[in-house]
Design an enzyme around this catalytic site. Structure first.
Site, mmCIF file in Angstrom:
data_model
loop_
_atom_site.group_PDB
_atom_site.id
_atom_site.type_symbol
_atom_site.label_atom_id
_atom_site.label_comp_id
_atom_site.label_asym_id
_atom_site.label_seq_id
_atom_site.Cartn_x
_atom_site.Cartn_y
_atom_site.Cartn_z
ATOM 1 N N HIS A 62 0.845 -1.194 0.000
ATOM 2 C CA HIS A 62 0.000 0.000 0.000
ATOM 3 C C HIS A 62 0.882 1.245 0.000
ATOM 4 O O HIS A 62 2.106 1.151 0.116
ATOM 5 C CB HIS A 62 -0.981 -0.006 1.168
ATOM 6 N N HIS A 64 1.235 3.851 2.039
ATOM 7 C CA HIS A 64 1.793 4.542 3.199
ATOM 8 C C HIS A 64 3.314 4.509 3.043
ATOM 9 O O HIS A 64 3.895 3.491 2.653
ATOM 10 C CB HIS A 64 1.365 3.868 4.509
ATOM 11 N N ASP A 66 5.922 4.264 4.826
ATOM 12 C CA ASP A 66 6.835 3.291 5.431
ATOM 13 C C ASP A 66 6.874 1.979 4.653
ATOM 14 O O ASP A 66 7.628 1.066 4.999
ATOM 15 C CB ASP A 66 6.472 3.035 6.914
ATOM 16 N N HIS A 67 6.086 1.892 3.567
ATOM 17 C CA HIS A 67 6.086 0.672 2.760
ATOM 18 C C HIS A 67 6.608 0.888 1.346
ATOM 19 O O HIS A 67 6.803 -0.079 0.608
ATOM 20 C CB HIS A 67 4.678 0.068 2.711
ATOM 21 N N HIS A 142 -7.312 -1.816 6.028
ATOM 22 C CA HIS A 142 -6.417 -0.737 6.431
ATOM 23 C C HIS A 142 -7.067 0.598 6.059
ATOM 24 O O HIS A 142 -8.093 0.630 5.406
ATOM 25 C CB HIS A 142 -5.065 -0.933 5.740
ATOM 26 N N HIS A 270 6.371 -4.887 12.236
ATOM 27 C CA HIS A 270 5.721 -3.590 12.100
ATOM 28 C C HIS A 270 5.417 -3.001 13.472
ATOM 29 O O HIS A 270 4.365 -2.399 13.714
ATOM 30 C CB HIS A 270 4.445 -3.711 11.249
HETATM 31 ZN ZN LIG Z 1 -0.146 1.525 6.525
HETATM 32 ZN ZN LIG Z 2 2.952 0.589 7.848
#
Ligand SMILES: [Zn+2]
Ligand SMILES: [Zn+2]
EC number: 3.1.26.11
Length: 317
Positions: A62, A64, A66-67, A142, A270
């Protein structure tokens, strides 16, 4: 066939000094794929002596940061390194647009093709077919569209029993036996039987990657019996309400999913930066599903075709 996952990052969005944002390196034989690509992933690859040029593809769960904030850096470095081979890229709607814009304004003509496939984040669908495994999406619950990935090994052929195989058996017959077919002569008499000349194939292995998501039993039918499950565990039980409100899960929720889906082994990661150490995540998860492990950065987990029902490992809770 080696089938493994190397943890490159198991932190969450807020930076910490001892954990990195999400990224994993999936290896099948000599083929490498990245799963998520948080900021700085290319440095993690250097740390672990993985040549980024050998990557066949990247799966992004996805958008976001941090990914996937490490993706533009990685792609730019591949370009600088002279890559010309196509790169497969899987991710949600908009990922290709973001990259195109970044390359446009940095005036970076790519010397290799990125073959983008948009993931289905609402229904589990076939995403990619490798000669040895298939990848299905795992729709996750999410805050923004998000899909995990199920890497499902294709069934193996039966194994020939070496001691039984003599030079006189034609190659075609061996192939048929490996496919589970008995061999008859023209008169219908059994010449070679599968039961006598072969052993059953080892069960196919699978790896389910589920980050980020709140507790959602809808994924259970998709990941049921997976050899190895990675499930996010951003919080611990004390913050269960916050976990749900923020579309994340707790360690015990991750373990409950593992138990209900009857997987072989669970990895959790995570972790929120508010937790300085992670042992308590493990304690919480193991109270529900004993074969739980921390997705320790730098650790390679082999995906093994263990019987998925390790009933002895499941406490009665
Ligand atoms: Zn996320
Ligand atoms: Zn995340």
């Amino acid at each position: 066939m080696p089938f493994s996952v190397l943890i490159l990052g198991a932190g969450s969005a807020t930076p910490t000094l001892n954990r990195h944002p999400s990224s994993q390196l999936l290896t099948y034989e000599s083929d490498h794929f990245l799963i998520d690509c948080g900021e700085g992933t290319q440095f993690r690859l250097l740390d672990y002596k993985v040549r980024p040029g050998r990557l066949k593809g990247v799966f992004i769960s996805h958008l976001h940061g941090d990914h996937y904030f490490g993706l533009i850096g990685l792609l730019s470095s591949l370009n600088l390194g002279g890559r010309t081979d196509d790169l497969l890229l899987f991710g949600p709607q908009g990922l290709d647009e973001v990259l195109t814009l970044q390359f446009k304004y940095s005036q970076t003509p790519l010397q290799f093709r990125i073959i983008f496939t948009q993931t289905n984040t609402t229904t589990s669908t076939l995403l990619y077919e490798h000669p040895c495994f298939t990848v299905f999406t795992i729709p996750l619950s999410h805050r923004i569209p998000c899909a995990g990935f199920l890497f499902q090994e294709k069934p193996h052929k039966r194994k020939l029993i070496k001691e039984k195989i003599t030079d006189g058996i034609p190659f075609d017959y061996l192939r048929q036996l490996k496919n589970g077919e008995d061999i008859y002569d023209e008169g219908g008499n059994l010449l070679y039987s599968v039961a006598e000349y072969t052993l059953p194939a080892p069960p196919p292995r699978s790896y389910a990657y589920c980050s980020d998501t709140r507790y959602d039993e809808a994924i259970i039918p998709i990941i049921r019996g997976a050899s190895l499950l990675y499930h996010e565990a951003t919080f611990q039980n004390d913050l269960a309400h916050q976990a749900s409100a923020r579309f994340h899960a707790t360690a015990s929720e991750a373990a409950t999913i593992a138990k209900k889906a009857n997987v072989g082994k669970l990895l959790i990661g995570h972790f929120s930066s508010r937790y300085k150490e992670v042992d308590s995540f493990l304690t919480e998860a193991q109270a529900v599903f004993l074969n739980s492990h921390i997705a320790e950065e730098g650790t390679t987990f082999n995906i093994l075709s263990v019987p998925s029902t390790d009933a002895s490992l499941l406490p009665d809770t």
